[in-house]
Design a protein around this motif. Sequence first.
Motif, PDB file in Angstrom:
ATOM      1  N   ASN A  32       0.886  -1.194   0.004  1.00 31.81           N
ATOM      2  CA  ASN A  32       0.016  -0.061  -0.095  1.00 31.81           C
ATOM      3  C   ASN A  32       0.759   1.313  -0.017  1.00 31.81           C
ATOM      4  N   ASN A  33       2.155   1.271   0.764  1.00 26.89           N
ATOM      5  CA  ASN A  33       3.028   2.351   0.816  1.00 26.89           C
ATOM      6  C   ASN A  33       4.125   1.927   0.802  1.00 26.89           C
ATOM      7  N   ALA A  35       7.917   3.409   2.237  1.00 26.10           N
ATOM      8  CA  ALA A  35       8.456   4.859   2.769  1.00 26.10           C
ATOM      9  C   ALA A  35      10.039   4.626   3.320  1.00 26.10           C
ATOM     10  N   ARG A  50       7.256   9.128   1.786  1.00 25.91           N
ATOM     11  CA  ARG A  50       6.424   8.141   1.497  1.00 25.91           C
ATOM     12  C   ARG A  50       5.790   8.070   0.126  1.00 25.91           C
ATOM     13  N   ILE A  51       5.735   6.813  -0.415  1.00 22.74           N
ATOM     14  CA  ILE A  51       5.099   6.928  -1.709  1.00 22.74           C
ATOM     15  C   ILE A  51       4.134   5.866  -1.669  1.00 22.74           C
ATOM     16  N   SER A  52       2.851   6.260  -2.150  1.00 15.20           N
ATOM     17  CA  SER A  52       1.653   5.289  -2.182  1.00 15.20           C
ATOM     18  C   SER A  52       1.845   4.303  -3.246  1.00 15.20           C
ATOM     19  N   ARG A  56       1.348   8.833  -5.107  1.00 17.41           N
ATOM     20  CA  ARG A  56       1.324   9.852  -4.390  1.00 17.41           C
ATOM     21  C   ARG A  56       2.511   9.973  -3.171  1.00 17.41           C
ATOM     22  N   THR A  57       3.161  10.926  -3.247  1.00 13.60           N
ATOM     23  CA  THR A  57       4.125  11.453  -2.167  1.00 13.60           C
ATOM     24  C   THR A  57       4.066  12.256  -1.157  1.00 13.60           C
ATOM     25  N   SER A  58       4.590  12.109  -0.145  1.00  9.57           N
ATOM     26  CA  SER A  58       4.608  12.887   0.975  1.00  9.57           C
ATOM     27  C   SER A  58       5.782  13.040   1.713  1.00  9.57           C
ATOM     28  N   ASP A  98       4.349  -1.413   3.874  1.00  9.53           N
ATOM     29  CA  ASP A  98       3.109  -2.067   4.664  1.00  9.53           C
ATOM     30  C   ASP A  98       2.047  -2.431   3.480  1.00  9.53           C
ATOM     31  N   SER A 100      -2.046  -2.985   4.209  1.00  9.92           N
ATOM     32  CA  SER A 100      -3.044  -2.575   4.843  1.00  9.92           C
ATOM     33  C   SER A 100      -3.847  -4.011   5.235  1.00  9.92           C
TER      34      SER A 100
END
Length: 117
Positions: A32-33, A35, A50-52, A56-58, A98, A100
């Motif tokens: 799921n992610n 990181a 983190r990259i999903s 999507r990155t954060s 991870d 989920s």
Amino acid sequence: QVRLVESGGGLVQPGGSLRLSCAASRSVLSFNNMAWYRQAPGKERDLVARISMGGRTSYADSVKGRFTISRDIAKNTVYLQMNSLKPEDTAVYYCNADVSFTNSQYWGQGTQVTVSS
């Protein structure tokens, strides 16, 4: 069994750059992610980027504009490009993934990054 293997750490001068790699034993899209975390001596392990699954990155505020997380799906690898490194970036950097559905977390063995003149 999932394996995450980091590489690319080392000693760099302030202002320099490093690229960390995290090679996964299965498709990065199966998580799921993915990181990057880091842990400095005497401190807690903190999320860096983190990259999903969807791409999507954060980022942590402390690294925004300097670090970039990316992935190569064909190589089952996630990267962390680190630019304008500061002494406070010194830490052991860990790759994390991870799932989920199974509430599972996987960790690499870590790679040391030292920023010093």
